[in-house]
Scaffold this motif. Structure first.
Motif, PDB file in Angstrom:
ATOM      1  N   ARG A   1       0.843  -1.188   0.000  1.00  0.00           N
ATOM      2  CA  ARG A   1       0.000   0.000   0.000  1.00  0.00           C
ATOM      3  C   ARG A   1       0.880   1.241   0.000  1.00  0.00           C
ATOM      4  O   ARG A   1       2.047   1.183   0.365  1.00  0.00           O
ATOM      5  CB  ARG A   1      -0.899   0.014   1.237  1.00  0.00           C
ATOM      6  CG  ARG A   1      -1.844  -1.157   1.296  1.00  0.00           C
ATOM      7  CD  ARG A   1      -2.740  -1.081   2.502  1.00  0.00           C
ATOM      8  NE  ARG A   1      -1.948  -1.239   3.714  1.00  0.00           N
ATOM      9  CZ  ARG A   1      -2.389  -0.957   4.933  1.00  0.00           C
ATOM     10  NH1 ARG A   1      -3.600  -0.506   5.100  1.00  0.00           N
ATOM     11  NH2 ARG A   1      -1.624  -1.125   5.983  1.00  0.00           N
ATOM     12  N   SER A   2       0.298   2.365  -0.370  1.00  0.00           N
ATOM     13  CA  SER A   2       1.044   3.618  -0.346  1.00  0.00           C
ATOM     14  C   SER A   2       1.160   4.111   1.096  1.00  0.00           C
ATOM     15  O   SER A   2       0.458   3.650   1.993  1.00  0.00           O
ATOM     16  CB  SER A   2       0.351   4.670  -1.211  1.00  0.00           C
ATOM     17  OG  SER A   2      -0.856   5.075  -0.597  1.00  0.00           O
ATOM     18  N   TYR A   3       2.029   5.078   1.307  1.00  0.00           N
ATOM     19  CA  TYR A   3       2.213   5.632   2.642  1.00  0.00           C
ATOM     20  C   TYR A   3       0.921   6.278   3.131  1.00  0.00           C
ATOM     21  O   TYR A   3       0.550   6.135   4.291  1.00  0.00           O
ATOM     22  CB  TYR A   3       3.356   6.655   2.622  1.00  0.00           C
ATOM     23  CG  TYR A   3       3.623   7.270   3.960  1.00  0.00           C
ATOM     24  CD1 TYR A   3       4.292   6.543   4.949  1.00  0.00           C
ATOM     25  CD2 TYR A   3       3.200   8.545   4.268  1.00  0.00           C
ATOM     26  CE1 TYR A   3       4.522   7.086   6.191  1.00  0.00           C
ATOM     27  CE2 TYR A   3       3.423   9.102   5.502  1.00  0.00           C
ATOM     28  CZ  TYR A   3       4.093   8.368   6.465  1.00  0.00           C
ATOM     29  OH  TYR A   3       4.319   8.915   7.689  1.00  0.00           O
ATOM     30  N   ALA A   4       0.217   6.978   2.235  1.00  0.00           N
ATOM     31  CA  ALA A   4      -1.033   7.637   2.613  1.00  0.00           C
ATOM     32  C   ALA A   4      -2.082   6.611   3.038  1.00  0.00           C
ATOM     33  O   ALA A   4      -2.844   6.837   3.975  1.00  0.00           O
ATOM     34  CB  ALA A   4      -1.557   8.476   1.457  1.00  0.00           C
ATOM     35  N   GLU A   5      -2.141   5.477   2.370  1.00  0.00           N
ATOM     36  CA  GLU A   5      -3.080   4.426   2.744  1.00  0.00           C
ATOM     37  C   GLU A   5      -2.727   3.833   4.106  1.00  0.00           C
ATOM     38  O   GLU A   5      -3.609   3.568   4.921  1.00  0.00           O
ATOM     39  CB  GLU A   5      -3.092   3.331   1.689  1.00  0.00           C
ATOM     40  CG  GLU A   5      -3.719   3.751   0.388  1.00  0.00           C
ATOM     41  CD  GLU A   5      -3.496   2.744  -0.711  1.00  0.00           C
ATOM     42  OE1 GLU A   5      -4.244   2.803  -1.701  1.00  0.00           O
ATOM     43  OE2 GLU A   5      -2.595   1.900  -0.611  1.00  0.00           O
ATOM     44  N   MET A   6      -1.439   3.626   4.365  1.00  0.00           N
ATOM     45  CA  MET A   6      -1.025   3.062   5.646  1.00  0.00           C
ATOM     46  C   MET A   6      -1.310   4.022   6.802  1.00  0.00           C
ATOM     47  O   MET A   6      -1.610   3.593   7.908  1.00  0.00           O
ATOM     48  CB  MET A   6       0.460   2.710   5.619  1.00  0.00           C
ATOM     49  CG  MET A   6       0.764   1.494   4.765  1.00  0.00           C
ATOM     50  SD  MET A   6       2.456   0.920   4.928  1.00  0.00           S
ATOM     51  CE  MET A   6       3.326   2.073   3.917  1.00  0.00           C
TER      52      MET A   6
ATOM     53  N   GLY B   1      -3.800   6.081   6.885  1.00  0.00           N
ATOM     54  CA  GLY B   1      -5.227   6.313   6.981  1.00  0.00           C
ATOM     55  C   GLY B   1      -5.679   7.632   6.373  1.00  0.00           C
ATOM     56  O   GLY B   1      -6.787   8.095   6.621  1.00  0.00           O
ATOM     57  N   LEU B   2      -4.809   8.262   5.580  1.00  0.00           N
ATOM     58  CA  LEU B   2      -5.162   9.528   4.953  1.00  0.00           C
ATOM     59  C   LEU B   2      -6.047   9.325   3.731  1.00  0.00           C
ATOM     60  O   LEU B   2      -6.769  10.227   3.325  1.00  0.00           O
ATOM     61  CB  LEU B   2      -3.897  10.282   4.538  1.00  0.00           C
ATOM     62  CG  LEU B   2      -2.925  10.572   5.676  1.00  0.00           C
ATOM     63  CD1 LEU B   2      -1.653  11.183   5.142  1.00  0.00           C
ATOM     64  CD2 LEU B   2      -3.571  11.487   6.693  1.00  0.00           C
ATOM     65  N   VAL B   3      -5.997   8.152   3.144  1.00  0.00           N
ATOM     66  CA  VAL B   3      -6.767   7.821   1.949  1.00  0.00           C
ATOM     67  C   VAL B   3      -7.572   6.567   2.240  1.00  0.00           C
ATOM     68  O   VAL B   3      -7.035   5.594   2.756  1.00  0.00           O
ATOM     69  CB  VAL B   3      -5.834   7.564   0.745  1.00  0.00           C
ATOM     70  CG1 VAL B   3      -6.622   7.152  -0.474  1.00  0.00           C
ATOM     71  CG2 VAL B   3      -5.004   8.789   0.458  1.00  0.00           C
TER      72      VAL B   3
END
Length: 84
Positions: A29-34, A36-38
């Motif tokens: 997953r992307s950093y934003a997904e990890m 919780g931003l996305v």
């Protein structure tokens, strides 16, 4: 990935070369997904934009009402101090 190592997108390994994390069990997953931003479970669409716009409109109205009350209180205080 657990270790945070970047992988080349041109090839798709089945596991991380650095930590051995299995991509079938836990997809990268992307950093934003990890963080919780996305929300990666939902695709962004018109409903997400509508919800954002309603929230923005509510916040603007709330700010307008707060400012109006603050100005009214200031004017009442200023008017009361001018009276003998």
């Amino acid at each position: 990935m657990q270790c945070g190592q970047a992988q080349m997108e041109s090839r798709a390994p089945s596991a991380c070369e650095a930590c051995g994390c299995d991509f079938q069990e836990r997809p990268p997953r992307s950093y934003a997904e990890m963080e919780g931003l996305v929300d990666f479970t939902e695709a962004p669409g018109a409903e997400a934009f509508g919800a954002w716009y309603r929230t923005l409109a509510f916040e603007r109205w709330l700010l307008t009402v707060f400012t109006a009350v603050l100005v009214a209180a200031f004017l009442l205080h200023a008017g009361a101090s001018l009276l003998p």
